[in-house]
Write a protein that holds these residues in place. Structure first.
Motif, PDB file in Angstrom:
ATOM      1  N   LYS A  72       0.299  -1.365  -0.004  1.00 26.34           N
ATOM      2  CA  LYS A  72       0.236   0.063   0.061  1.00 26.34           C
ATOM      3  C   LYS A  72       0.862   0.991   0.101  1.00 26.34           C
ATOM      4  CE  LYS A  72      -4.348  -1.846   1.592  1.00 26.34           C
ATOM      5  NZ  LYS A  72      -5.774  -1.762   2.154  1.00 26.34           N
TER       6      LYS A  72
ATOM      7  N   LYS B 172      -2.695   2.221   7.727  1.00 24.54           N
ATOM      8  CA  LYS B 172      -2.517   0.710   6.872  1.00 24.54           C
ATOM      9  C   LYS B 172      -1.249  -0.225   6.993  1.00 24.54           C
ATOM     10  CE  LYS B 172      -6.435   2.993   4.817  1.00 24.54           C
ATOM     11  NZ  LYS B 172      -7.132   3.477   2.866  1.00 24.54           N
TER      12      LYS B 172
ATOM     13  N   ASP C 261      -9.614  -7.506   2.853  1.00 26.93           N
ATOM     14  CA  ASP C 261     -10.844  -7.239   3.988  1.00 26.93           C
ATOM     15  C   ASP C 261     -10.651  -6.933   4.472  1.00 26.93           C
ATOM     16  OD1 ASP C 261     -12.062  -8.806   1.353  1.00 26.93           O
ATOM     17  OD2 ASP C 261     -12.323 -10.630   2.452  1.00 26.93           O
ATOM     18  N   GLY C 262     -10.215  -5.311   4.732  1.00 31.87           N
ATOM     19  CA  GLY C 262     -10.191  -4.610   6.178  1.00 31.87           C
ATOM     20  C   GLY C 262     -10.174  -4.636   7.264  1.00 31.87           C
TER      21      GLY C 262
ATOM     22  N   VAL D 138      -6.542  -2.609   8.654  1.00 36.16           N
ATOM     23  CA  VAL D 138      -6.332  -1.049   8.354  1.00 36.16           C
ATOM     24  C   VAL D 138      -7.328  -0.629   9.230  1.00 36.16           C
ATOM     25  CG1 VAL D 138      -8.041   0.757   7.098  1.00 36.16           C
ATOM     26  CG2 VAL D 138      -6.544  -1.548   5.941  1.00 36.16           C
TER      27      VAL D 138
ATOM     28  N   GLU E 155      -2.707   7.623   7.110  1.00 41.32           N
ATOM     29  CA  GLU E 155      -3.446   8.536   5.659  1.00 41.32           C
ATOM     30  C   GLU E 155      -4.046   9.652   6.716  1.00 41.32           C
ATOM     31  OE1 GLU E 155      -4.480   5.365   2.372  1.00 41.32           O
ATOM     32  OE2 GLU E 155      -6.403   6.981   2.974  1.00 41.32           O
ATOM     33  N   GLU E 156      -4.731  10.902   5.944  1.00 41.25           N
ATOM     34  CA  GLU E 156      -5.248  11.236   6.817  1.00 41.25           C
ATOM     35  C   GLU E 156      -6.681  10.645   6.641  1.00 41.25           C
ATOM     36  OE1 GLU E 156      -5.922  15.650   5.096  1.00 41.25           O
ATOM     37  OE2 GLU E 156      -4.231  16.215   5.512  1.00 41.25           O
TER      38      GLU E 156
ATOM     39  N   VAL F  63     -10.386  10.456   6.179  1.00 35.22           N
ATOM     40  CA  VAL F  63     -11.129  11.562   4.715  1.00 35.22           C
ATOM     41  C   VAL F  63     -12.666  11.639   5.076  1.00 35.22           C
ATOM     42  CG1 VAL F  63     -11.884  11.664   2.540  1.00 35.22           C
ATOM     43  CG2 VAL F  63      -9.054  10.323   2.690  1.00 35.22           C
TER      44      VAL F  63
ATOM     45  N   GLU G  87     -18.618   5.731  -0.712  1.00 38.05           N
ATOM     46  CA  GLU G  87     -17.407   5.207  -1.437  1.00 38.05           C
ATOM     47  C   GLU G  87     -18.093   4.852  -2.219  1.00 38.05           C
ATOM     48  OE1 GLU G  87     -15.103   3.349   0.800  1.00 38.05           O
ATOM     49  OE2 GLU G  87     -16.250   3.249   2.943  1.00 38.05           O
TER      50      GLU G  87
ATOM     51  N   PHE H 187     -20.880  -0.117   3.537  1.00 35.93           N
ATOM     52  CA  PHE H 187     -20.228  -0.642   4.449  1.00 35.93           C
ATOM     53  C   PHE H 187     -20.433  -1.286   5.857  1.00 35.93           C
ATOM     54  CE2 PHE H 187     -16.896   0.819   0.952  1.00 35.93           C
ATOM     55  CZ  PHE H 187     -15.831  -0.461   1.570  1.00 35.93           C
TER      56      PHE H 187
ATOM     57  N   ASN I  35      -8.827   5.800  -3.476  1.00 36.29           N
ATOM     58  CA  ASN I  35      -8.691   4.745  -1.737  1.00 36.29           C
ATOM     59  C   ASN I  35      -7.970   3.791  -2.101  1.00 36.29           C
ATOM     60  OD1 ASN I  35      -8.664   4.000   0.655  1.00 36.29           O
ATOM     61  ND2 ASN I  35     -10.070   2.481   0.319  1.00 36.29           N
ATOM     62  N   GLU I  36      -7.840   3.324  -2.705  1.00 36.82           N
ATOM     63  CA  GLU I  36      -6.917   1.724  -3.008  1.00 36.82           C
ATOM     64  C   GLU I  36      -7.454   0.681  -4.462  1.00 36.82           C
ATOM     65  OE1 GLU I  36      -6.922  -1.307  -0.483  1.00 36.82           O
ATOM     66  OE2 GLU I  36      -8.741  -1.711  -0.751  1.00 36.82           O
TER      67      GLU I  36
HETATM   68  P1  ADP Z   1      -9.449  -3.089   2.258  1.00 36.40           P
HETATM   69  O1  ADP Z   1      -7.824  -3.258   1.676  1.00 36.40           O
HETATM   70  O2  ADP Z   1      -8.916  -4.123   3.340  1.00 36.40           O
HETATM   71  O3  ADP Z   1      -9.927  -3.486   1.556  1.00 36.40           O
HETATM   72  P2  ADP Z   1      -9.285  -0.430   2.563  1.00 36.40           P
HETATM   73  O4  ADP Z   1      -8.217   0.666   2.322  1.00 36.40           O
HETATM   74  O5  ADP Z   1     -10.112  -0.116   1.995  1.00 36.40           O
HETATM   75  O6  ADP Z   1      -8.986  -1.684   3.273  1.00 36.40           O
HETATM   76  O7  ADP Z   1      -9.970   0.648   4.005  1.00 36.40           O
HETATM   77  C1  ADP Z   1     -11.520   0.292   4.309  1.00 36.40           C
HETATM   78  C2  ADP Z   1     -11.964   0.921   4.617  1.00 36.40           C
HETATM   79  O8  ADP Z   1     -11.553   2.125   5.582  1.00 36.40           O
HETATM   80  C3  ADP Z   1     -12.213   2.351   3.727  1.00 36.40           C
HETATM   81  O9  ADP Z   1     -13.938   1.168   2.741  1.00 36.40           O
HETATM   82  C4  ADP Z   1     -13.115   3.223   3.746  1.00 36.40           C
HETATM   83  O10 ADP Z   1     -14.397   2.960   4.557  1.00 36.40           O
HETATM   84  C5  ADP Z   1     -11.778   2.646   4.880  1.00 36.40           C
HETATM   85  N1  ADP Z   1     -11.007   4.002   4.969  1.00 36.40           N
HETATM   86  C6  ADP Z   1     -10.061   3.365   4.806  1.00 36.40           C
HETATM   87  N2  ADP Z   1      -9.378   4.728   4.004  1.00 36.40           N
HETATM   88  C7  ADP Z   1      -9.814   5.998   5.254  1.00 36.40           C
HETATM   89  C8  ADP Z   1      -9.708   7.351   4.686  1.00 36.40           C
HETATM   90  N3  ADP Z   1      -8.307   7.278   4.497  1.00 36.40           N
HETATM   91  N4  ADP Z   1     -10.670   7.483   5.215  1.00 36.40           N
HETATM   92  C9  ADP Z   1     -11.541   7.699   5.804  1.00 36.40           C
HETATM   93  N5  ADP Z   1     -11.605   6.067   5.502  1.00 36.40           N
HETATM   94  C10 ADP Z   1     -10.776   5.046   5.361  1.00 36.40           C
END
Ligand code: ADP
Length: 369
Positions: free
Chosen positions: A96, A133, A140-141, A144, A164-165, A167, A172, A195, A251-252
């Motif tokens: 990441k 992260k 799957d969360g 994180v 990460e800040e 957000v 989403e 979610f 996001n990713e």
């Molecule tokens: P994974 O790879 O496990 O799916 P993510 O990076 O998608 O992880 O993060 C899971 C969830 O966490 C996101 O879908 C979002 O709801 C929340 N999230 C991730 N990054 C941020 C962020 N910078 N600010 C706020 N919420 C976040």
């Protein structure tokens, strides 16, 4: 195909329309794809020798999970096996930290971030609420978490991470984009995700996303920019945040069929699985228009249930028009494990949503006690 889970299973479902033979490697003897492929090889996906041996002599090698040995993929590609997604891209996405740097290097909008090595570094720099992260190994969360105040530092992961800040997103969304080796590129209509706050993974997915034109245009342009910058071949899922002012941040991403595209099996002209096949086999890509509104709900293992699975309420849901049940054939359930999904299609989104909520209230994934 490396990995033999539910994504592979749905890929096989499309591959049977073509003259394609799928060989699959997965460590689990009872992997969901086990009995559906031409040849199944038990093997550790992270093991160089296992992946290298498996890939030798194949025409095309793809993945349905990112946690695979990239060095072996590079070696195979150097020896002439067509490997999609490209190994270098997969290597970047798996970390990441590298993924965030890729966005930054290419001017792709994403939340501001810093990279840290361990918890001590995080503790020293902590000022405001952030999201931590793990750079590698999460899914799957898992891996994180939100750190709201210094008190939360106790639970911080002590490993190389992205900080990460936080957000303040209002929605989403996700977009799928495919590109074949000839350079043809096609995007899918946007979807919107909701979610499960406890499990931190997608519970509902709506198509079409309820967003304005400008959001859709930004998402499309971001997806295309990523694919072009990386000379990507395959199917790519990009998850995005929509801010209150209408801006869109990445996001990713995942370089394979994705949870956010399950509904395309019933609700789009071409499914994401077929599109992935077309892309990696360098066939013409399919049209992606939505045929009707759709809502997908993941069937997650009930919390507190662990063991041989049974499904409650499936038959009740199967009586309804436009309800499609998909079970992944996993023998054992556990807390929030993805065991299947239901797609509900209807002439309008509200009806599809109502049916999906009904499915969620009706179907329970439990363990036989
Ligand atoms: P994974 O790879 O496990 O799916 P993510 O990076 O998608 O992880 O993060 C899971 C969830 O966490 C996101 O879908 C979002 O709801 C929340 N999230 C991730 N990054 C941020 C962020 N910078 N600010 C706020 N919420 C976040």
């Amino acid at each position: 195909m490396l990995g033999g889970g539910q994504l592979g299973r749905m890929l096989i479902q499309e591959a049977i329309h073509y003259d394609v033979r799928i060989h699959c490697m997965d460590p689990a003897a009872d992997a969901p794809c086990r009995h559906l492929v031409h040849q199944f090889t038990p093997g550790q996906l992270n093991d160089f020798d296992a992946v290298y041996r498996f890939g030798q002599g194949l025409d095309v090698l793809t993945i349905e999970i990112e946690h695979v040995n990239v060095d072996a993929l590079k070696q195979l590609a150097a020896e002439g096996v067509k490997v999609y997604p490209p190994p270098a891209f997969l290597e970047m996405v798996k970390d990441k930290g590298l993924q965030k740097q890729f966005y930054r290097d290419h001017g792709i909008p994403t939340a501001p971030f810093t990279l840290i090595q361990n918890k001590a570094e995080l503790t020293a720099m902590f000022e405001q609420p952030c999201v931590q992260k793990m750079r590698t190994g999460g899914y799957d969360g898992k891996g994180v978490q939100v750190l709201r105040s210094a008190a939360d530092l106790d639970k911080a992961f002590d490993c190389p991470s992205v900080i990460e800040e936080l957000v303040p997103f209002v929605k989403e969304i996700a977009i799928l984009v495919a590109r074949n080796a000839s350079g043809q590129m096609v995007t899918f209509p946007l979807v919107e995700m909701e979610f499960n706050p406890e499990a931190n993974l997608v519970e509902f997915l709506f198509s079409p996303a309820q967003v304005d034109e400008s959001v859709a245009a930004q998402a499309q342009s971001i997806a295309r920019q990523i694919v072009e910058a990386a000379d990507f071949v395959g199917l790519l899922a990009v998850e995005l945040f929509v801010l209150a002012d209408g801006r869109v941040l990445v996001n990713e991403m995942a370089p394979r069929p994705h949870n956010s595209g399950h509904h395309t099996i019933e609700a789009n002209i071409t499914s994401q699985y077929e599109q992935h096949l077309r892309a990696i086999l360098n066939l013409p890509l399919g049209h992606t228009d939505a045929l009707c509104p759709a809502v997908m709900v993941n069937l997650l293992g009930e919390k507190g249930h662990q063991g041989p699975v049974y499904y409650e309420g499936i038959e009740e849901m199967m009586q309804h028009r436009g309800v499609y049940v998909h079970l992944y054939g996993k023998a054992e359930t556990r807390d929030f494990r993805k065991m299947g999904h239901v797609t509900c299609i209807a002439p309008d989104l509200d009806h599809a949503k109502a049916m999906a909520r009904h499915a969620m209230a009706t179907i329970k994934v439990k363990a036989i006690v």
